[in-house]
Design an enzyme around this catalytic site. Structure first.
Site, PDB file in Angstrom:
ATOM      1  N   SER A  67      37.134  38.464  43.937  1.00 51.92           N
ATOM      2  CA  SER A  67      37.880  37.104  43.227  1.00 51.92           C
ATOM      3  C   SER A  67      39.217  37.104  43.299  1.00 51.92           C
ATOM      4  CB  SER A  67      37.238  36.904  42.144  1.00 51.92           C
ATOM      5  OG  SER A  67      37.974  37.595  40.934  1.00 51.92           O
ATOM      6  N   LYS A 104      42.992  39.853  36.472  1.00 48.65           N
ATOM      7  CA  LYS A 104      43.391  38.474  36.778  1.00 48.65           C
ATOM      8  C   LYS A 104      44.843  38.363  36.684  1.00 48.65           C
ATOM      9  CE  LYS A 104      39.158  36.359  36.695  1.00 48.65           C
ATOM     10  NZ  LYS A 104      38.465  37.521  37.549  1.00 48.65           N
TER      11      LYS A 104
END
Lengths: 150, 425
Positions: A67, A104
């Site tokens: 991701s 992230k």
């Protein structure tokens, strides 16, 4: 400003501890007056020292999942994480969300801080209401290409 | 002023630093091979699990809810090294006292800024390693230890407690501190002090030093001076908690010769082994450390340490010297001039308690008996004929090297194939 314009840099790359050092192909082209600062002796370029600015607070971790491909982080990549850096918006961080270490990008959405994946399939994760603890700031990604030693 | 910095629940905190989900859970760290609890989180202590308890004797209900891990000495050693590297930014004078405790010289720091300096240190260690530390600052090592304890127990201090030699706070604290809880006061000494009407640290401080020396020893007299705020005890002479033994020494002159360091480490390990046997204990791991001098400023600096786990708890000099030698080989770098090196024996267990352990790898009674007799003979010869009458040569080649550590967490910071894994999704 110095008048010396560096076109390319010569030096030697370190091949890891114990290995011999090998010259890189390179040259140095000067224009204008040489700077006295250039008189120091080149020894070797140390990739570790370049990437690890603060050894006591720097850790290597392994990324899992895809991701964060948009930030150049592939499954299995080696990440360099410096815990001493401030987790500012825009930085990629290792953060424990509900006890699970995750990579992230930190971002501001209006007044809120959120975590962004770089893959558009993943929605931003708001931090409110979760147990969140920033672990460190990712400073570099080491991605092996075909031909690299496993 | 001297600061004592120590990491709260060090082994457990190291595990939590890389596994945030362990935060708030009852966590215990087990010794290798024999499976005894050598470190407990607050939550595990609250469940009534005692230090040294063999895992297989814990009630099933506790085994189910607790997270019990094998000791990960590679990780603890590396984190200890990182903490000391950070401490060196706060003082040129860092003395390692144990794997999770160090003394820092705070000379020349404005008294008014001591607390802020301590807070900055604490926050930096926390930020860079994830480890919580407490800081006690006082004019002497013994008072710094008292201050450190306060910093840990009284949340109002927020982890940093400065203690002056003469202040109402110091008096208040020492009056409430039982003398047997002072560093280096054994229970038997405490009983004899009680007969003299000395029950608290404050009463000991007020006692006549000459009388204390006559009744006990020079070391006890020094304790009185330390309590009064006059530095009198060196780090090597501090009476030792029975959980670890430290032998270290500065070189008379700086040396870069590997053979000097090897000889020093062997000698320190042999001395530590003697001490270990004298108190009837066995060690589970050996830490080796070395450092260059912070002076002259600008000279290349290097400090490092490593923890070598033992295959089984041992008091055999041959095992300890072999481990210390391997540790030194791993951290010794040429091109530096070293000022100091040392050997620390960690996670001690009493010789008797160990017999209870059932999980332990079987070492034949004959071998164990032979080792004990040999060591007793060596100690007697060295006592009667003078130190170093019998010394140990090169390590034996047959040291067993299989650790039982199924529950060990990854060696996050020292192995490429065991790095912490972080999910991107």
């Amino acid at each position: 400003m110095s008048f010396a314009a560096r076109v390319c840099v010569s030096g030697r790359a370190v091949l890891g501890s114990g290995g011999g050092a090998q010259p890189l192909m390179g040259c140095r082209v000067r224009a204008g007056f040489p700077s006295p600062a250039d008189d120091h002796l080149d020894v070797e370029i140390d990739l570790h020292a370049h990437v690890v600015r603060r050894p006591a607070s720097t850790y290597f971790v392994r990324a899992e999942g895809d991701s964060m491909l948009g930030d150049g982080i592939h499954d299995g990549d080696l990440l360099v994480v410096d815990r001493s850096l401030e987790p500012l918006p825009g930085r990629v961080v290792v953060i424990a969300v509900d006890g699970e270490p995750t990579v992230k990008r930190l971002a501001r959405l209006g007044a809120r801080t959120v975590l962004l994946a770089s893959n558009p399939r993943f929605a931003p994760i708001p931090l409110e209401g979760r147990e969140c603890q920033v672990w460190g700031v990712v400073t570099h990604v080491l991605h092996a290409l075909p031909g690299a030693a496993p | 002023m001297i600061a004592l910095v120590d990491v709260n629940d060090f082994y457990v905190s190291c595990e939590r630093a890389f596994a945030p989900r362990l935060e708030g859970l009852p966590v215990g760290v087990l010794s290798n091979n024999d499976g005894c609890v050598v470190a407990r989180s607050r939550e595990l202590k609250a469940l009534g699990v005692a230090m040294g308890a063999p895992m297989h004797l814990l009630p099933p209900a506790i085994r189910r809810q607790a997270v019990l891990l094998s000791s990960n000495y590679a990780l603890y050693g590396d984190m200890s090294r990182r903490v000391n590297a950070i401490l060196a930014e706060f003082s040129p004078d860092v003395e390692v006292y144990s794997i999770d405790e160090s003394f820092l010289g705070f000379a020349g720091i404005e008294p008014a800024t001591l607390e802020a300096h301590g807070q900055r240190l604490r926050e930096t260690v926390r930020r860079d390693t994830g480890l919580p530390v407490c800081v006690g600052v006082a004019p002497t090592r013994v008072l710094a230890k008292v201050a450190n304890r306060l910093a840990k127990r009284q949340p109002a201090f927020e982890g940093v407690c400065p203690l002056e030699a003469d202040s109402d706070v110091t008096r208040h604290v020492l009056e409430r501190l039982p003398v047997v809880e002072l560093w280096g006061v054994a229970r038997r000494t405490g009983e004899r002090l009680a007969l003299m009407g000395i029950d608290t640290a404050w009463q000991l401080r007020q006692a006549d030093p000459a009388r204390i020396r006559r009744a006990f020893s020079v070391v006890m007299e020094r304790l009185v001076w330390e309590l009064r705020g006059h530095p009198a005890i060196d780090i090597e002479d501090l009476a030792e908690p029975r959980q670890r033994i430290l032998v270290s020494r500065s070189f008379g002159r700086l040396t870069g010769e590997p053979s000097d360091l090897q000889a020093a480490v062997r000698q320190h390990a042999a001395r530590a082994a003697e001490k270990l046997r004298r108190q009837g204990s066995l060690a589970r791991a050996v830490q080796v450390f070395l450092r260059t001098s912070p002076f002259p400023v600008g000279a290349p600096q290097y400090r490092n340490s490593v923890v070598v786990p033992l295959a089984r708890p041992s008091a055999d000099s041959r095992d300890l010297l072999e481990a210390a030698g391997r540790g030194l080989a791993a951290i010794l770098r040429e091109g530096y001039r070293y000022q100091k090196c040392g050997v620390m024996l960690l996670d001690l267990v009493s010789g008797q308690a160990r017999q209870l352990s059932l999980l332990e790898e079987v070492q034949s009674e004959t071998t164990r008996g032979r080792s004990q007799r040999l060591m007793a003979t060596v100690d007697r010869l060295n006592r009667e004929m003078g130190r170093d009458t019998v010394r140990f040569g090169l390590p034996r080649q047959d040291s067993p090297w299989a650790l039982r550590c199924e529950r060990r967490t990854p060696r996050y910071t020292t192995r490429w194939d065991e790095l912490m894994r972080v999910k991107t999704g």
